[in-house]
Every structure is written in structure tokens, then in C-alpha cells.
Design a protein around this motif. Sequence first.
Motif, PDB file in Angstrom:
ATOM      1  N   GLN A  18       0.833  -1.202   0.000  1.00 51.76           N
ATOM      2  CA  GLN A  18       0.000   0.000   0.000  1.00 51.76           C
ATOM      3  C   GLN A  18       0.874   1.260   0.000  1.00 51.76           C
ATOM      4  OE1 GLN A  18      -3.151   0.136   2.856  1.00 51.76           O
ATOM      5  NE2 GLN A  18      -3.839  -1.960   2.475  1.00 51.76           N
ATOM      6  N   VAL A  19       2.001   1.198   0.701  1.00 46.97           N
ATOM      7  CA  VAL A  19       2.930   2.335   0.717  1.00 46.97           C
ATOM      8  C   VAL A  19       3.469   2.596  -0.682  1.00 46.97           C
ATOM      9  CG1 VAL A  19       5.154   3.155   1.581  1.00 46.97           C
ATOM     10  CG2 VAL A  19       3.572   1.976   3.121  1.00 46.97           C
ATOM     11  N   TYR A  41      -5.894   6.544 -13.129  1.00 46.67           N
ATOM     12  CA  TYR A  41      -4.713   5.668 -13.110  1.00 46.67           C
ATOM     13  C   TYR A  41      -4.721   4.788 -11.865  1.00 46.67           C
ATOM     14  CZ  TYR A  41      -2.258   7.890 -17.043  1.00 46.67           C
ATOM     15  OH  TYR A  41      -1.875   8.323 -18.286  1.00 46.67           O
ATOM     16  N   LEU A  42      -5.061   5.398 -10.731  1.00 41.63           N
ATOM     17  CA  LEU A  42      -5.093   4.643  -9.478  1.00 41.63           C
ATOM     18  C   LEU A  42      -6.133   3.533  -9.541  1.00 41.63           C
ATOM     19  CD1 LEU A  42      -4.284   4.181  -6.524  1.00 41.63           C
ATOM     20  CD2 LEU A  42      -5.958   5.939  -5.882  1.00 41.63           C
ATOM     21  N   HIS A  43      -7.293   3.847 -10.100  1.00 38.45           N
ATOM     22  CA  HIS A  43      -8.344   2.832 -10.229  1.00 38.45           C
ATOM     23  C   HIS A  43      -7.869   1.673 -11.102  1.00 38.45           C
ATOM     24  CE1 HIS A  43     -12.350   1.141 -10.491  1.00 38.45           C
ATOM     25  NE2 HIS A  43     -12.294   1.171 -11.803  1.00 38.45           N
ATOM     26  N   GLY A  53      -3.610 -10.913  -7.843  1.00 32.25           N
ATOM     27  CA  GLY A  53      -3.658 -11.511  -6.513  1.00 32.25           C
ATOM     28  C   GLY A  53      -3.015 -10.698  -5.416  1.00 32.25           C
ATOM     29  N   ASN A  54      -2.606  -9.473  -5.696  1.00 30.71           N
ATOM     30  CA  ASN A  54      -2.001  -8.623  -4.671  1.00 30.71           C
ATOM     31  C   ASN A  54      -3.115  -7.874  -3.942  1.00 30.71           C
ATOM     32  OD1 ASN A  54      -0.576  -6.780  -3.112  1.00 30.71           O
ATOM     33  ND2 ASN A  54       0.982  -6.399  -4.692  1.00 30.71           N
ATOM     34  N   SER A  59      -6.129  -2.897  -1.773  1.00 34.11           N
ATOM     35  CA  SER A  59      -7.127  -2.403  -0.817  1.00 34.11           C
ATOM     36  C   SER A  59      -6.766  -1.027  -0.262  1.00 34.11           C
ATOM     37  CB  SER A  59      -7.287  -3.393   0.334  1.00 34.11           C
ATOM     38  OG  SER A  59      -6.066  -3.543   1.047  1.00 34.11           O
ATOM     39  N   VAL A  60      -5.790  -0.371  -0.859  1.00 34.64           N
ATOM     40  CA  VAL A  60      -5.332   0.929  -0.375  1.00 34.64           C
ATOM     41  C   VAL A  60      -6.434   1.988  -0.517  1.00 34.64           C
ATOM     42  CG1 VAL A  60      -4.376   1.618  -2.614  1.00 34.64           C
ATOM     43  CG2 VAL A  60      -3.445   2.614  -0.518  1.00 34.64           C
TER      44      VAL A  60
END
Length: 222
Positions: A18-19, A41-43, A53-54, A59-60
Motif C-alpha cells: 500500500q505504501v 490511473y489509481l483505479h 492476486g495482490n 485495498s489501499v
Amino acid sequence: RRAVFFLPKDVTIFTASQVDVKKAVAEMMLYGLAVSTVKNYLHALIRFLAFVGNNDASSVKISFQADTRPNVDWLTPEQAKALLNAPMSPAQAVIVILGLCMGLRRIEILRLKMSDVDTLRGFVTISKGRAGSKLRRIPFHPRFNAALGDWLKIRHSMICCNRTAPEELLIWARSGRCYPYSDAKGTGLDGQLKKVAATVNLNFSFQTLRRTYCRSKAMQTF
């Protein structure tokens, strides 16, 4: 691929945390991308991470501040007042007031018809455009009545001289004959706005006018 490009170089889509996703977003902002573009882009990145599978990185949760890029501009209350008081033709006055004081987009001004303008009840109806958009009724701004009256006199004169009017459009041009501004390019309306901008020594667009309208409405300024 573009979204993955912004991830730190020492991680992969399988090992990203997530970081790392937050670092990618920060990198996108440094590139000067619009907030809306970064969100897209984030979506895409989150969906791709979930696909491989990450689940941790996908879930960030990230909150975005208002877009403060220099090109996301608006007029100050003083500039807006100076613009409204600048010398303009009746058509230019109608265009500026519709954008600055009533929040219409350029394409909405281009497509505005006489039947959309209710002078008796004092509002403009904006028909549905893009998928999902709603029918809107916008009250006249106090300056609009006078500007509209001046323009309609000229509009009527143009119809009498040319003996024709393009459809039922409110705003159109004259060059030996009546013709509508192109709603594909909108350059005719842009040209009118540039002439007004030159008189007040400001650089702005229809997007600037609409942002100023939304900002002034929220802040209850001019």
C-alpha cells in the motif's frame, strides 16, 4: 501500463505494498497530472493488482486534495467584476454572463435555443447532453435580462436582413449571411471570448469562467 510505470522501480506488481501505491500516486502528482487523471490511473492500478492476486496493495485508500495546478485557474472576484464591467458587444455579454454568472459550459452555450430561454419565468433550461446528465434549469443572473434584451434586438435585425435564421439557436454569427457557430470545434465562441479577454488584459477560457462560477457560488463571493 502507464499506471504501473509510476510504482517504485525496486518493486513488482506482486510485491507492491500500500505504501508503494501511495508513492506511485505521489509520483503521478509530481508529473503534474490532473487529479481526475491520477484517480483514473489509481483505479486501473488497483484493479490490476487485484487481478494478479495482490490483495493487500489493491485495498489501499487514498484521499485527494483539490486540484491546485496552475492551469486549473479561476478569476478572482475583482477580475470577475472587471470582466463583467468591460466593454462588450451584446452577443459577447450574453456569452460571458452565461459562462461566468450562470455556469454554462461552452457546448451548452453553443447549443442553446430560443425555446430554452424562458424570459417570463426567468430561467434557462439545459437539455440532457452526456449520458447520465440531468435536465437543469438555471435562474437568470440579474445582469442577464438586459444583455439578452440587447442581443435579441440585434438577432431580430439579423433575421430581417438575412431573411433566415439557423435553426432556433440563441447565439450565431454574421458574415454576409446567418450561420451557427460550429459545436464540433467551438472556435467561433472562443474567438469572441479572446476579444473580450484582450480588453481586460486577462487570459481565460470557458473552463475558467465555469470554475469561477462554481468557486464563487461555493464561497458566496461576487
